[in-house]
Motif scaffolding. Structure first.
Motif, PDB file in Angstrom:
ATOM      1  N   VAL A 101      55.741  32.481  56.590  1.00 29.97           N
ATOM      2  CA  VAL A 101      56.019  33.609  55.700  1.00 29.97           C
ATOM      3  C   VAL A 101      55.074  33.592  54.510  1.00 29.97           C
ATOM      4  CG1 VAL A 101      57.751  34.645  54.172  1.00 29.97           C
ATOM      5  CG2 VAL A 101      58.413  33.845  56.443  1.00 29.97           C
ATOM      6  N   ASN A 102      54.724  32.401  54.015  1.00 24.72           N
ATOM      7  CA  ASN A 102      53.770  32.326  52.919  1.00 24.72           C
ATOM      8  C   ASN A 102      52.396  32.811  53.348  1.00 24.72           C
ATOM      9  OD1 ASN A 102      53.790  30.883  50.004  1.00 24.72           O
ATOM     10  ND2 ASN A 102      55.692  30.484  51.115  1.00 24.72           N
ATOM     11  N   ARG A 103      51.948  32.415  54.533  1.00 20.84           N
ATOM     12  CA  ARG A 103      50.636  32.860  55.002  1.00 20.84           C
ATOM     13  C   ARG A 103      50.619  34.375  55.211  1.00 20.84           C
ATOM     14  NH1 ARG A 103      50.686  27.787  58.286  1.00 20.84           N
ATOM     15  NH2 ARG A 103      49.150  26.408  57.326  1.00 20.84           N
ATOM     16  N   LEU A 104      51.679  34.881  55.805  1.00 22.27           N
ATOM     17  CA  LEU A 104      51.763  36.321  56.033  1.00 22.27           C
ATOM     18  C   LEU A 104      51.789  37.066  54.703  1.00 22.27           C
ATOM     19  CD1 LEU A 104      52.177  38.733  57.943  1.00 22.27           C
ATOM     20  CD2 LEU A 104      54.649  38.284  57.832  1.00 22.27           C
ATOM     21  N   GLY A 105      52.633  36.623  53.792  1.00 16.78           N
ATOM     22  CA  GLY A 105      52.725  37.277  52.491  1.00 16.78           C
ATOM     23  C   GLY A 105      51.435  37.184  51.700  1.00 16.78           C
ATOM     24  N   ARG A 106      50.798  36.003  51.740  1.00 16.77           N
ATOM     25  CA  ARG A 106      49.553  35.838  51.009  1.00 16.77           C
ATOM     26  C   ARG A 106      48.463  36.775  51.548  1.00 16.77           C
ATOM     27  NH1 ARG A 106      47.930  34.633  46.470  1.00 16.77           N
ATOM     28  NH2 ARG A 106      46.063  33.563  47.186  1.00 16.77           N
ATOM     29  N   TRP A 107      48.379  36.901  52.873  1.00 12.61           N
ATOM     30  CA  TRP A 107      47.361  37.791  53.437  1.00 12.61           C
ATOM     31  C   TRP A 107      47.574  39.224  52.966  1.00 12.61           C
ATOM     32  CZ3 TRP A 107      42.819  38.733  54.996  1.00 12.61           C
ATOM     33  CH2 TRP A 107      42.532  39.883  55.741  1.00 12.61           C
ATOM     34  N   ILE A 108      48.824  39.679  52.990  1.00 11.79           N
ATOM     35  CA  ILE A 108      49.110  41.048  52.568  1.00 11.79           C
ATOM     36  C   ILE A 108      48.836  41.199  51.075  1.00 11.79           C
ATOM     37  CG2 ILE A 108      50.902  42.821  52.389  1.00 11.79           C
ATOM     38  CD1 ILE A 108      52.230  41.475  54.844  1.00 11.79           C
ATOM     39  N   SER A 109      49.233  40.219  50.284  1.00 10.57           N
ATOM     40  CA  SER A 109      49.026  40.307  48.829  1.00 10.57           C
ATOM     41  C   SER A 109      47.546  40.354  48.477  1.00 10.57           C
ATOM     42  CB  SER A 109      49.700  39.129  48.119  1.00 10.57           C
ATOM     43  OG  SER A 109      49.002  37.910  48.361  1.00 10.57           O
ATOM     44  N   LEU A 110      46.698  39.735  49.295  1.00  8.98           N
ATOM     45  CA  LEU A 110      45.264  39.745  49.023  1.00  8.98           C
ATOM     46  C   LEU A 110      44.637  41.117  49.216  1.00  8.98           C
ATOM     47  CD1 LEU A 110      44.285  36.326  50.610  1.00  8.98           C
ATOM     48  CD2 LEU A 110      44.214  36.927  48.178  1.00  8.98           C
ATOM     49  N   GLN A 111      45.351  42.024  49.856  1.00 12.38           N
ATOM     50  CA  GLN A 111      44.875  43.397  50.006  1.00 12.38           C
ATOM     51  C   GLN A 111      45.370  44.288  48.863  1.00 12.38           C
ATOM     52  OE1 GLN A 111      42.929  43.090  52.672  1.00 12.38           O
ATOM     53  NE2 GLN A 111      43.972  41.126  53.010  1.00 12.38           N
ATOM     54  N   SER A 112      46.167  43.721  47.962  1.00 15.12           N
ATOM     55  CA  SER A 112      46.797  44.524  46.914  1.00 15.12           C
ATOM     56  C   SER A 112      45.908  44.631  45.682  1.00 15.12           C
ATOM     57  CB  SER A 112      48.146  43.903  46.519  1.00 15.12           C
ATOM     58  OG  SER A 112      47.960  42.766  45.690  1.00 15.12           O
ATOM     59  N   ALA A 113      46.369  45.404  44.722  1.00 12.07           N
ATOM     60  CA  ALA A 113      45.619  45.609  43.478  1.00 12.07           C
ATOM     61  C   ALA A 113      45.680  44.401  42.559  1.00 12.07           C
ATOM     62  CB  ALA A 113      46.159  46.843  42.748  1.00 12.07           C
ATOM     63  N   ARG A 114      46.573  43.432  42.868  1.00 12.58           N
ATOM     64  CA  ARG A 114      46.685  42.240  42.011  1.00 12.58           C
ATOM     65  C   ARG A 114      46.578  40.992  42.888  1.00 12.58           C
ATOM     66  NH1 ARG A 114      51.523  42.700  37.882  1.00 12.58           N
ATOM     67  NH2 ARG A 114      50.166  41.308  36.715  1.00 12.58           N
ATOM     68  N   ALA A 115      45.513  40.935  43.657  1.00 11.20           N
ATOM     69  CA  ALA A 115      45.335  39.828  44.594  1.00 11.20           C
ATOM     70  C   ALA A 115      45.210  38.476  43.889  1.00 11.20           C
ATOM     71  CB  ALA A 115      44.083  40.079  45.439  1.00 11.20           C
ATOM     72  N   HIS A 116      44.847  38.481  42.620  1.00 14.21           N
ATOM     73  CA  HIS A 116      44.588  37.235  41.893  1.00 14.21           C
ATOM     74  C   HIS A 116      45.854  36.528  41.432  1.00 14.21           C
ATOM     75  CE1 HIS A 116      45.138  40.410  38.925  1.00 14.21           C
ATOM     76  NE2 HIS A 116      45.533  39.465  38.091  1.00 14.21           N
ATOM     77  N   LEU A 117      47.013  37.164  41.510  1.00 12.22           N
ATOM     78  CA  LEU A 117      48.239  36.517  41.063  1.00 12.22           C
ATOM     79  C   LEU A 117      48.545  35.289  41.911  1.00 12.22           C
ATOM     80  CD1 LEU A 117      50.653  39.550  40.404  1.00 12.22           C
ATOM     81  CD2 LEU A 117      49.578  38.065  38.689  1.00 12.22           C
ATOM     82  N   PRO A 118      49.273  34.308  41.374  1.00  7.16           N
ATOM     83  CA  PRO A 118      49.651  33.125  42.149  1.00  7.16           C
ATOM     84  C   PRO A 118      50.826  33.439  43.070  1.00  7.16           C
ATOM     85  CG  PRO A 118      50.546  32.935  39.937  1.00  7.16           C
ATOM     86  CD  PRO A 118      49.688  34.188  39.951  1.00  7.16           C
ATOM     87  N   TRP A 119      50.590  34.247  44.075  1.00  6.41           N
ATOM     88  CA  TRP A 119      51.651  34.738  44.945  1.00  6.41           C
ATOM     89  C   TRP A 119      52.362  33.590  45.652  1.00  6.41           C
ATOM     90  CZ3 TRP A 119      53.205  39.720  44.902  1.00  6.41           C
ATOM     91  CH2 TRP A 119      52.337  40.660  44.340  1.00  6.41           C
ATOM     92  N   THR A 120      53.681  33.662  45.671  1.00  7.20           N
ATOM     93  CA  THR A 120      54.514  32.653  46.313  1.00  7.20           C
ATOM     94  C   THR A 120      55.640  33.355  47.058  1.00  7.20           C
ATOM     95  OG1 THR A 120      54.070  31.149  44.459  1.00  7.20           O
ATOM     96  CG2 THR A 120      55.881  30.575  45.908  1.00  7.20           C
TER      97      THR A 120
END
Length: 302
Positions: A101-120
């Motif tokens: 779930v972290n890998r999936l979420g991180r990949w999607i978050s990297l396409q977002s406008a705030r890819a630099h956040l420490p997504w968890t």
């Protein structure tokens, strides 16, 4: 396979008015983000809280203006709200599922406008059907939700929650509650939670519990649906994953305890579907029709 950005941008032009910032390399950006989660019941190692103003000061800043909350403070607020969620339900003990779930979420978050956040991202040990987000890049889904969706549907849900973070919907809602003096009113009727210790102040604990019990404004949910569809498609997933989840919610009954919270904190699923249909039309049809991939299959492959 990831959808060519130029083709997808053209297809999504009427769904969103602006495209997110360029994506980063997920291999370089992805780290062991689960270790950043506080209080994981032995599965993960909690990270120390960063040095930022005390929670009372953060609540005061929120009551004045969201503009006074910089990104570091936003992340700290998110950490404290994540502690509220983890204080209610622990993380599920399946480490392989958490990594997936972290890998999936991180990949999607990297396409977002705030890819630099420490997504968890984390999976809560809860049989109910729900998903939550907190400022600064914290996103949770329940095990009951994961068990009832496929990968494209989970991608749509995560994209919806990521959109809440990128648009600062929770910060805006917290600011509204703080300005109304709600924190003081709630504290007067509650006893400070001993489980929270010094990590979460009474003010933030009260605001967080009220936020997740009441939910966000309908307009925020509709906006997150639109952006979630766009973001999931940009990430290479079937854009109809999120509408498929809404179809499932449309048939759920309010008296079903597994769906009570999500139905009570979101607009009716039929309204959400109608809003999405009006925004999407047939523009994303060319990116749909991908085979359904069971989540259990993906987890076994990791």
């Amino acid at each position: 396979m990831r959808i060519p950005p130029l083709l997808l941008a053209a297809a999504c032009a009427a769904v969103l008015s602006a495209a997110p910032a360029r994506a980063q390399d997920p291999t370089r950006a992805f780290g062991d983000l689960l270790r950043q989660l506080p209080g994981a019941g032995g599965l993960l190692n909690p990270a120390p809280a960063p040095r930022v103003p005390a929670t009372g000061d953060l609540v005061q800043m929120l009551s004045e203006s969201v503009d006074t909350v910089d990104e570091g403070k936003e992340i700290e607020i998110g950490r404290q709200l994540a502690a509220v969620l983890l204080g209610s339900k622990p993380l599920h003990g399946d480490a392989a599922l958490q990594r997936y779930v972290n890998r999936l979420g991180r990949w999607i978050s990297l396409q977002s406008a705030r890819a630099h956040l420490p997504w968890t991202f984390g999976v809560l040990d809860d049989p109910g059907f729900n998903a939550f987000a907190a400022p600064g890049g914290y996103v949770f889904v329940t095990k009951g939700l994961v068990d009832r969706v496929d990968e494209a549907e989970l991608a749509g849900i995560l994209a919806h929650e990521i959109a809440h973070v990128t648009e600062k919907h929770h910060l805006q809602a917290l600011a509204s509650r703080a300005r109304s003096g709600l924190a003081t009113q709630l504290i007067a009727s509650q006893v400070r939670s001993s489980a929270a210790g010094n990590f979460v102040s009474a003010q933030m604990l009260a605001l967080g519990r009220d936020l997740y019990a009441r939910g966000l404004d309908r307009g925020d949910e509709f906006a997150a649906d639109r952006q979630g569809v766009w973001l999931a498609a940009r990430s290479g997933f079937d854009p109809y994953g999120l509408p498929a989840v809404l179809q499932q919610l449309r048939t759920a009954t309010p008296d079903n305890p597994l769906f009570t919270l999500t139905l009570g904190t979101h607009p009716p699923a039929q309204q959400r579907l109608e809003q999405l249909e009006a925004a999407m039309g047939t523009r994303l049809d060319a990116y749909s029709g991908k085979p359904s991939v069971p989540i259990a299959q993906r987890v076994r492959q990791r």
